[in-house]
Enzyme design. Structure first.
Site, mmCIF file in Angstrom:
data_model
loop_
_atom_site.group_PDB
_atom_site.id
_atom_site.type_symbol
_atom_site.label_atom_id
_atom_site.label_comp_id
_atom_site.label_asym_id
_atom_site.label_seq_id
_atom_site.Cartn_x
_atom_site.Cartn_y
_atom_site.Cartn_z
ATOM 1 N N ARG A 278 52.899 42.770 27.749
ATOM 2 C CA ARG A 278 52.393 44.121 27.984
ATOM 3 C C ARG A 278 53.506 45.130 27.805
ATOM 4 O O ARG A 278 54.685 44.801 27.969
ATOM 5 C CB ARG A 278 51.778 44.254 29.367
ATOM 6 C CG ARG A 278 52.718 43.968 30.537
ATOM 7 C CD ARG A 278 53.483 45.190 31.002
ATOM 8 N NE ARG A 278 53.938 45.036 32.387
ATOM 9 C CZ ARG A 278 55.039 45.570 32.856
ATOM 10 N NH1 ARG A 278 55.845 46.256 32.051
ATOM 11 N NH2 ARG A 278 55.390 45.402 34.116
ATOM 12 N N GLU B 164 49.860 51.587 37.564
ATOM 13 C CA GLU B 164 51.177 52.080 37.971
ATOM 14 C C GLU B 164 51.742 53.062 36.934
ATOM 15 O O GLU B 164 52.534 53.955 37.249
ATOM 16 C CB GLU B 164 52.113 50.886 38.150
ATOM 17 C CG GLU B 164 53.279 51.172 39.032
ATOM 18 C CD GLU B 164 54.079 49.900 39.314
ATOM 19 O OE1 GLU B 164 53.685 49.151 40.209
ATOM 20 O OE2 GLU B 164 55.078 49.676 38.620
ATOM 21 N N ARG C 255 48.916 50.775 30.255
ATOM 22 C CA ARG C 255 49.514 49.456 30.076
ATOM 23 C C ARG C 255 48.724 48.807 28.948
ATOM 24 O O ARG C 255 47.509 48.634 29.069
ATOM 25 C CB ARG C 255 49.382 48.598 31.350
ATOM 26 C CG ARG C 255 50.220 49.096 32.531
ATOM 27 C CD ARG C 255 51.660 48.632 32.412
ATOM 28 N NE ARG C 255 52.533 49.131 33.462
ATOM 29 C CZ ARG C 255 52.850 48.467 34.570
ATOM 30 N NH1 ARG C 255 52.334 47.277 34.806
ATOM 31 N NH2 ARG C 255 53.689 48.965 35.452
ATOM 32 N N CYS D 257 58.176 52.926 37.615
ATOM 33 C CA CYS D 257 59.079 51.999 38.317
ATOM 34 C C CYS D 257 60.295 51.740 37.424
ATOM 35 O O CYS D 257 60.140 51.454 36.236
ATOM 36 C CB CYS D 257 58.355 50.688 38.612
ATOM 37 S SG CYS D 257 59.387 49.460 39.451
ATOM 38 N N THR E 199 62.055 49.285 37.024
ATOM 39 C CA THR E 199 62.093 47.952 36.405
ATOM 40 C C THR E 199 61.472 47.963 35.009
ATOM 41 O O THR E 199 61.698 47.041 34.235
ATOM 42 C CB THR E 199 61.290 46.912 37.226
ATOM 43 O OG1 THR E 199 59.946 47.386 37.376
ATOM 44 C CG2 THR E 199 61.902 46.685 38.585
ATOM 45 N N ARG F 285 57.003 43.518 29.352
ATOM 46 C CA ARG F 285 57.100 42.289 30.133
ATOM 47 C C ARG F 285 56.313 41.221 29.394
ATOM 48 O O ARG F 285 55.115 41.389 29.150
ATOM 49 C CB ARG F 285 56.527 42.493 31.538
ATOM 50 C CG ARG F 285 56.496 41.227 32.382
ATOM 51 C CD ARG F 285 56.062 41.498 33.827
ATOM 52 N NE ARG F 285 56.118 40.274 34.592
ATOM 53 C CZ ARG F 285 55.113 39.399 34.709
ATOM 54 N NH1 ARG F 285 53.952 39.643 34.152
ATOM 55 N NH2 ARG F 285 55.268 38.295 35.395
ATOM 56 N N ARG G 261 57.295 34.332 38.979
ATOM 57 C CA ARG G 261 56.270 34.861 39.881
ATOM 58 C C ARG G 261 55.173 33.829 40.034
ATOM 59 O O ARG G 261 55.033 32.931 39.223
ATOM 60 C CB ARG G 261 55.604 36.111 39.284
ATOM 61 C CG ARG G 261 56.464 37.342 39.220
ATOM 62 C CD ARG G 261 55.634 38.497 38.678
ATOM 63 N NE ARG G 261 56.427 39.701 38.514
ATOM 64 C CZ ARG G 261 55.962 40.840 38.002
ATOM 65 N NH1 ARG G 261 54.705 40.914 37.608
ATOM 66 N NH2 ARG G 261 56.726 41.884 37.894
ATOM 67 N N GLU H 127 52.066 39.427 41.435
ATOM 68 C CA GLU H 127 53.449 39.717 41.791
ATOM 69 C C GLU H 127 53.778 39.479 43.272
ATOM 70 O O GLU H 127 54.833 38.969 43.591
ATOM 71 C CB GLU H 127 53.724 41.177 41.436
ATOM 72 C CG GLU H 127 55.156 41.563 41.593
ATOM 73 C CD GLU H 127 55.412 43.007 41.197
ATOM 74 O OE1 GLU H 127 54.450 43.723 40.854
ATOM 75 O OE2 GLU H 127 56.573 43.398 41.243
#
Ligand code: ARG
Length: 341
Positions: A101, A200, A204, A246, A248, A255, A283, A288
């Site tokens: 993603r 988020e 995505r 975020c 990250t 990811r 994970r 998550e």
């Protein structure tokens, strides 16, 4: 990380600052303040937060993306022709599925933590018009989250890739504001491609392969990104690449994860060493924040910033191959022991 990096000096430097959108320090740290078990504990309220609150964000970003050096140019390579790996799991024993993603946010809006309900609705409309351009394998339908409960018959099998109301970390970050307004999921017919709207991040884009074919997953994702980019311009900075709420997810926003069946070696000390060396995150396959269970592991790239998308894929691929080798060596040890008995 918030506890580590929000020192008294940093607090004094940042406490009264605001971005031009009016985003303050508290908007960026509320999730970590309310959830002291956070790993990171910070979210950017808008793009400018990364600059205005750099004294806090910069060290967090460096820790999230091992090896990242501040100040370099963030590369991007989403040319599927540049990624032609062999099959990482020729025996087909270990890799159950692949998911890749990318996170994206459209220019001209705040990031999700501080966006208003109206912004969410506008973003949803813009993504819907972009999704209308998907053709061939990518063609499908968009369903707002609000419709899911009303028409359960529209909900396909359990494998369906939807998202739920945010957890307590996301709640405290402001991400559940006005739920479920403006949220939804686009899915193609084969359910191998999904676009999450206003989770988020505003967008995505997700590509799924129910085997080990990571190149096919990437090619589909590249086509999807190229399609939406015809009508949407994404927030990007030279140094941090694509901007996400975020830290990250900065850089590539990419990811890539393998679901790997590792009944013998999974969870062992050697498994953990390989993941650490190869910069892989582990994970639970149930999400998550869920506890580990069973012998299928979700393995993904830790770094998304400081390397290109294609390089992220090479990183995870190399790691997965090492894990497969480790699993094989565990199997060999078991047989040797059986012979000795
Ligand atoms: N905010 C949570 C924490 O700090 C999650 C961070 C990473 N995950 C994410 N979905 N952004 O632990």
């Amino acid at each position: 990380m918030l506890k580590t990096y929000l020192t008294l000096d940093v607090w004094n430097e940042l406490k009264d600052r605001k971005t031009r959108n009016g985003v303050g320090l508290y908007d960026c740290i509320r999730s970590g303040i309310e959830n002291t078990d956070s790993k990171i504990g910070v979210y950017a309220g808008d793009a400018e937060s990364y600059a205005v609150f750099a004294a806090l964000f910069a060290p967090v970003i460096a820790e999230c993306h091992p090896g990242y050096r501040e100040g370099g140019q963030q590369p991007s390579d989403m040319d599927a022709k540049h990624f032609r790996p062999g099959n990482p799991d020729p025996d087909g024993n270990s890799i159950v599925s692949v998911r890749i993603r990318v996170a994206r946010n459209i220019c001209g809006y705040r990031l999700r933590p501080t966006a208003t309900g109206n912004e969410d609705l506008e973003v949803e409309q813009r993504v819907k018009s972009a999704a209308a351009l998907f053709s061939g394998d990518l063609a499908g339908t968009y369903r707002p989250v609000g419709d899911w409960g009303a028409s359960p018959s529209h909900l396909p099998d359990a494998e369906d890739h939807i998202f739920e109301r945010g957890d307590r970390f996301q709640e405290a970050a402001g991400l559940n504001r006005n739920w479920p307004g403006g949220r939804g999921v686009f899915a193609n017919k084969a359910r191998s491609f999904f676009a999450w709207v206003n989770e988020e991040d505003q967008l995505r884009l997700i590509s799924i392969q129910r085997n080990a074919d990571i190149a096919a997953a990437f090619a589909r994702l590249c086509e999807a990104v190229e399609t939406v980019e015809r009508v949407l311009e994404f927030q990007r900075s030279d140094t941090y690449g694509y901007l996400s709420s975020c830290p990250t997810n900065l850089g590539t926003g990419l990811r890539a994860s393998f679901h790997m069946r590792l009944p013998l070696s999974g969870g062992s000390q050697e498994f953990q060493n390989v993941c650490m060396q190869q910069r892989l995150a582990v994970r639970s396959i149930f999400g998550e924040q869920s506890a580990m269970s069973g012998n299928i592991y979700d393995i993904s790239n830790k770094r998304r910033l400081g390397l290109s998308e294609v390089e992220c894929l090479h990183e995870i691929l190399e790691g997965a191959m090492k894990l497969i080798d480790l699993e094989k060596s565990f199997a060999a040890r078991t047989t040797t022991r059986a012979h000795l008995n």
